[in-house]
Design a protein around this motif. Sequence first.
Motif, PDB file in Angstrom:
ATOM      1  N   LEU B 113       0.972  -1.200   0.002  1.00  0.00           N
ATOM      2  CA  LEU B 113      -0.043   0.171   0.173  1.00  0.00           C
ATOM      3  C   LEU B 113       0.955   1.197   0.113  1.00  0.00           C
ATOM      4  CD1 LEU B 113      -3.061  -0.968   2.387  1.00  0.00           C
ATOM      5  CD2 LEU B 113      -2.923  -0.670  -0.183  1.00  0.00           C
ATOM      6  N   THR B 114       2.236   1.108   0.195  1.00  0.00           N
ATOM      7  CA  THR B 114       3.125   2.116  -0.101  1.00  0.00           C
ATOM      8  C   THR B 114       3.254   2.699  -1.554  1.00  0.00           C
ATOM      9  OG1 THR B 114       5.037   0.959  -0.042  1.00  0.00           O
ATOM     10  CG2 THR B 114       4.251   1.942   2.250  1.00  0.00           C
ATOM     11  N   PHE B 115       2.560   1.969  -2.534  1.00  0.00           N
ATOM     12  CA  PHE B 115       2.895   2.177  -3.952  1.00  0.00           C
ATOM     13  C   PHE B 115       2.629   3.601  -4.263  1.00  0.00           C
ATOM     14  CE2 PHE B 115      -1.854   1.513  -3.516  1.00  0.00           C
ATOM     15  CZ  PHE B 115      -2.444   2.542  -4.618  1.00  0.00           C
ATOM     16  N   PRO B 116       1.860   4.562  -3.698  1.00  0.00           N
ATOM     17  CA  PRO B 116       1.992   5.811  -4.073  1.00  0.00           C
ATOM     18  C   PRO B 116       3.288   6.538  -3.933  1.00  0.00           C
ATOM     19  CG  PRO B 116       0.078   5.524  -2.696  1.00  0.00           C
ATOM     20  CD  PRO B 116       0.842   4.104  -2.459  1.00  0.00           C
ATOM     21  N   LEU B 117       4.259   6.249  -3.006  1.00  0.00           N
ATOM     22  CA  LEU B 117       5.472   6.330  -3.061  1.00  0.00           C
ATOM     23  C   LEU B 117       6.310   6.434  -4.564  1.00  0.00           C
ATOM     24  CD1 LEU B 117       6.834   5.328   0.294  1.00  0.00           C
ATOM     25  CD2 LEU B 117       6.145   7.681  -0.360  1.00  0.00           C
ATOM     26  N   TRP B 118       6.026   4.674  -5.177  1.00  0.00           N
ATOM     27  CA  TRP B 118       6.587   4.447  -6.252  1.00  0.00           C
ATOM     28  C   TRP B 118       6.159   5.481  -7.499  1.00  0.00           C
ATOM     29  CZ3 TRP B 118       6.758  -1.266  -7.683  1.00  0.00           C
ATOM     30  CH2 TRP B 118       7.701  -1.707  -8.908  1.00  0.00           C
ATOM     31  N   ILE B 119       4.676   5.684  -7.199  1.00  0.00           N
ATOM     32  CA  ILE B 119       4.128   6.701  -8.454  1.00  0.00           C
ATOM     33  C   ILE B 119       4.689   8.068  -8.342  1.00  0.00           C
ATOM     34  CG2 ILE B 119       1.962   7.407  -9.054  1.00  0.00           C
ATOM     35  CD1 ILE B 119       0.438   4.998  -8.150  1.00  0.00           C
ATOM     36  N   THR B 120       5.037   8.338  -7.186  1.00  0.00           N
ATOM     37  CA  THR B 120       5.313   9.721  -6.971  1.00  0.00           C
ATOM     38  C   THR B 120       6.736   9.695  -7.710  1.00  0.00           C
ATOM     39  OG1 THR B 120       4.136   9.892  -4.867  1.00  0.00           O
ATOM     40  CG2 THR B 120       5.907  11.666  -5.437  1.00  0.00           C
ATOM     41  N   VAL B 121       7.656   8.789  -7.410  1.00  0.00           N
ATOM     42  CA  VAL B 121       8.971   9.159  -8.021  1.00  0.00           C
ATOM     43  C   VAL B 121       9.120   8.756  -9.380  1.00  0.00           C
ATOM     44  CG1 VAL B 121      10.448   8.520  -5.901  1.00  0.00           C
ATOM     45  CG2 VAL B 121       9.670   6.729  -7.426  1.00  0.00           C
ATOM     46  N   SER B 122       8.024   8.207  -9.842  1.00  0.00           N
ATOM     47  CA  SER B 122       7.987   7.872 -11.458  1.00  0.00           C
ATOM     48  C   SER B 122       7.527   8.946 -12.023  1.00  0.00           C
ATOM     49  CB  SER B 122       6.981   6.833 -11.769  1.00  0.00           C
ATOM     50  OG  SER B 122       7.361   5.588 -11.115  1.00  0.00           O
ATOM     51  N   TYR B 123       6.586   9.718 -11.431  1.00  0.00           N
ATOM     52  CA  TYR B 123       5.997  10.991 -12.059  1.00  0.00           C
ATOM     53  C   TYR B 123       7.103  12.144 -11.911  1.00  0.00           C
ATOM     54  CZ  TYR B 123       3.174  15.160 -12.076  1.00  0.00           C
ATOM     55  OH  TYR B 123       2.499  16.498 -12.478  1.00  0.00           O
ATOM     56  N   LEU B 124       7.933  12.218 -10.641  1.00  0.00           N
ATOM     57  CA  LEU B 124       9.036  13.276 -10.441  1.00  0.00           C
ATOM     58  C   LEU B 124      10.188  12.775 -11.383  1.00  0.00           C
ATOM     59  CD1 LEU B 124       8.623  13.822  -6.855  1.00  0.00           C
ATOM     60  CD2 LEU B 124       7.882  15.392  -8.633  1.00  0.00           C
ATOM     61  N   GLY B 125      10.433  11.672 -11.942  1.00  0.00           N
ATOM     62  CA  GLY B 125      11.807  11.342 -12.448  1.00  0.00           C
ATOM     63  C   GLY B 125      11.724  10.116 -13.250  1.00  0.00           C
ATOM     64  N   ASP B 126      12.721   9.522 -13.302  1.00  0.00           N
ATOM     65  CA  ASP B 126      12.898   8.262 -13.871  1.00  0.00           C
ATOM     66  C   ASP B 126      13.654   7.121 -13.214  1.00  0.00           C
ATOM     67  OD1 ASP B 126      12.762   6.437 -15.850  1.00  0.00           O
ATOM     68  OD2 ASP B 126      14.421   7.220 -17.140  1.00  0.00           O
ATOM     69  N   PRO B 127      13.022   6.723 -12.261  1.00  0.00           N
ATOM     70  CA  PRO B 127      13.667   5.787 -11.397  1.00  0.00           C
ATOM     71  C   PRO B 127      13.884   4.619 -12.023  1.00  0.00           C
ATOM     72  CG  PRO B 127      11.434   5.731 -10.760  1.00  0.00           C
ATOM     73  CD  PRO B 127      11.713   6.831 -11.855  1.00  0.00           C
TER      74      PRO B 127
END
Lengths: 328, 244
Positions: B113-127
């Motif tokens: 359920l911490t997946f929004p963190l993943w979405i956030t970094v994907s949105y901000l950059g290119d992890p």
Amino acid sequence: MDALIEIDNLSKHFGELVAVDNVTFSVARGEVVGFLGPNGAGKSTTMKMVTGFLTPSAGKISVCGHSVADNPLAAKTAIGYLPEGAPAYPEMTPLGFLRFIADVRGMGASLREERIREVVSKVHLEGVLHQPIDTLSKGFKRRVGLAQAILHDPKVLILDEPTDGLDPNQKHEVRSLIQEMASDKAILLSTHILEEVDAVCTRAMIINKGRVVQDGTPAELQSRSKLHNAVTIRMAADKAASARNDLQTLNGVAGIQELTGSADQNGSVSFQVLASNGQSIINQVGVRMREKQWDVEEMHVEKARLDDVFRSLTSSDVSETTVSGGVS
Amino acid sequence: MKGTLSIFKREFGSYFATPVAYVFILVFLMLAGFFTFQLGSFWDRSEADLRPFFNFLPWLYLFLIPAISMRLWAEERKSGTIELLMTLPITMNQAVLGKFFAAWAFASLCLALTFPLWITVSYLGDPDHGVILASYVGGILMGGGFLAIGSCISAITKNQVIAFVISVVVCLMFILFGVSPVLGMFSSWAPEVVVDTLASFSFLTHFESITKGVVDARDILFFGSLIAFFMFANALILDHKKAV
């Protein structure tokens, strides 16, 4: 008789404490055995060993021919067990709980729903099926435990104080339920309530300090009471002395017991005519009474109370002499 | 297998039958966010990865996993339902595994359920998505390790508070073996092989190597065998309690 529960020289020690001491007995199909005894006598410990929750220190148990030690799953499949206090998962509803039990016991969905419907109507849980068990009254919780125990229609039922905490009506219902099921099962139940033994049990076993001190039908147990079939008579005090002397000589009379403190201001006293070997003596006493034309105010036959037998077998001062080890 | 599944379903369902699961998830996510964004200075690093989150995960688990595991057996013993469970026709292993897997599934759900963190970094950059995925796998494995320890300790007592405290202490030891000051304490006098052995038992060492993006068989084997060992010990403890 085919014995569904066989217990052979069973013992359980908790450190220094001997909870169950070399107990041997068996329960056959069709029998309802009442397990009686004071608190801490070893009733629950014995049941916990039969159901496989505790490992015996010594001895063998077999259920439906399966050794509990060597083949626990087969034994547990054959047993329905209501543990002391009827524990159940508090956050579940009775329906969810029964479905879980059915699932663990390997019932398919259709059989499961059919069995649940059947036991729910048997123990009257219809009204609370969707309420968390946590919120149920003690009586309902006990019935949920009972429903769980009979869900898979087990050959062997082990019930640890099945009517504890129920009101008189519920007690009556549970007893009728047990009697209904008795014919094709072996039932072992523990209780503190002696009237229950009279009501449902075909056999009563009194256990004290881990040993079986008495094993027989409820009637046999009762006949062990010295009050069994005694006649209590109440009459004028001045006549009572001669009447007592007279009755003493009757055939079948073991003795006379005066009831101290029974005198009232009208000058009446009570006394008990004790029967030898618990035989019926009311006839002889009645005949003699009419012959002598005593004015009797009150006269009745004592129904032997299991309480007396229970107390005499389990109170600490006499138990040492009555204990005779295992009963076969 | 069938028995394990029945126990699993009941256990997992029971988390959501009370507010406990929801409160737990909420606290877990709030703390995860706090650690990542505040303590982990997520923004200042200007790097598109989830290192701040995964660096703190062992410490978050240190307190939250024992909170899940403490009730596993202690509660059953306290409420007496253990008597019911142990007299049903299932084996000890089925009961132990069923309960463990349910707790593990719940812990993994919280982590997922911490997946929004993943979405956030994907949105901000290119992890590097491979690294993040590996880190999540590592997190699940580490959670399983903590849970196995906690479940085993929960079987010892019927007091949940005791189970919690002891579990935290034992889990802390398994973390600290990988922290250099602690290893330094040993390296000054103990032979190197002892220090290496201790370090190899550290959750940190294994977890960190996974979070670098390398899912090494040795790390998986470590967590797998650790879980197996504590499950075995768990069943042994329960068996022993039957005989006392």
